[in-house]
Design an enzyme around this catalytic site. Sequence first.
Site, mmCIF file in Angstrom:
data_model
loop_
_atom_site.group_PDB
_atom_site.id
_atom_site.type_symbol
_atom_site.label_atom_id
_atom_site.label_comp_id
_atom_site.label_asym_id
_atom_site.label_seq_id
_atom_site.Cartn_x
_atom_site.Cartn_y
_atom_site.Cartn_z
ATOM 1 N N HIS A 111 6.369 55.247 44.097
ATOM 2 C CA HIS A 111 6.702 56.006 45.350
ATOM 3 C C HIS A 111 7.156 57.390 44.854
ATOM 4 O O HIS A 111 7.488 57.763 43.959
ATOM 5 C CB HIS A 111 8.332 55.125 45.628
ATOM 6 C CG HIS A 111 8.954 55.654 46.949
ATOM 7 N ND1 HIS A 111 8.157 55.393 48.316
ATOM 8 C CD2 HIS A 111 9.744 56.509 47.091
ATOM 9 C CE1 HIS A 111 8.976 56.177 49.128
ATOM 10 N NE2 HIS A 111 9.974 56.905 48.361
ATOM 11 N N ASP A 143 10.088 44.386 45.457
ATOM 12 C CA ASP A 143 10.690 42.906 46.246
ATOM 13 C C ASP A 143 10.454 42.885 47.330
ATOM 14 O O ASP A 143 9.789 43.683 47.956
ATOM 15 C CB ASP A 143 12.096 42.822 45.882
ATOM 16 C CG ASP A 143 13.122 44.100 46.287
ATOM 17 O OD1 ASP A 143 12.388 44.889 47.250
ATOM 18 O OD2 ASP A 143 14.079 44.301 45.943
HETATM 19 C C1 GRF Z 1 1.350 58.285 46.272
HETATM 20 O O1 GRF Z 1 2.200 59.477 46.112
HETATM 21 C C2 GRF Z 1 2.186 57.278 46.655
HETATM 22 O O2 GRF Z 1 3.301 56.986 45.828
HETATM 23 C C3 GRF Z 1 2.237 57.236 48.013
HETATM 24 O O3 GRF Z 1 0.760 57.563 48.356
HETATM 25 C C4 GRF Z 1 0.472 58.365 47.291
HETATM 26 C C5 GRF Z 1 -1.096 57.798 47.273
HETATM 27 O O4 GRF Z 1 -1.855 58.533 46.565
HETATM 28 N N1 GRF Z 1 2.847 56.103 48.491
HETATM 29 P P1 GRF Z 1 -3.317 58.226 45.919
HETATM 30 O O5 GRF Z 1 -3.979 57.304 46.943
HETATM 31 O O6 GRF Z 1 -3.011 57.168 44.650
HETATM 32 O O7 GRF Z 1 -4.118 59.581 45.823
#
Ligand code: GRF
Length: 206
Positions: A111, A143
Amino acid sequence: MSSQAARLVVLVSGSGTNLQALLDASADEAYGARVVAVGADRHDIEGLARAERAGVPSFVEKLPDHESRDAWDRAIAARIAEYRPDLVVCAGFMKILGQPTLAAFPVLNTHPALLPSFPGAHGVRDALAYGVRITGCTVILADAGVDSGPIVAQEAVPVLDGDDEETLHERIKTVERNLLVETVGRMAREGWTVTGRTVCLGRPSG
Ligand code: GRF
């Protein structure tokens, strides 16, 4: 590649740069994990193209193709199970997985904010709008909630004057990819324990 390497199924919804970092890391046998399949909830995304270029099998389960969320939950769990993963990694996967997957496999999620602040689909935008000067990224064990699972690893990233959502997210993602690769590798090589909300990497001593 060693047959001992932990088997990863990586789930994506977008560009897949975190997936690419895992694919690159697992080229080294010493990493201890390898991506055995990539799953997605939509077609025509760069994450799936990355899987194809790496010669890794992929599958797509779209929510609208199922009559209910429960049916989708069961379908994606069954697709994941075909690859017998030791760990499922949600790397920019924009769906909450249901019990059929969560009860069957450990699931990691990444995240782009310092949880428990700014959970949800707009963590970067929300942190920026709040005006924090430090944000970052968090790797959690998923979760049933939205970004609410036990925290495995975190790293801070400064917000700079003039940042917009895109510049800040790119700075976070540079850190996030390294954190995810390092965390998955350690979990694969050393194992982990969860006590309450506390995650410990490594095997318990004694
Ligand atoms: C990441 O920052 C992830 O945490 C968020 O979306 C982005 C995905 O990037 N939920 P990628 O598709 O791995 O380039």
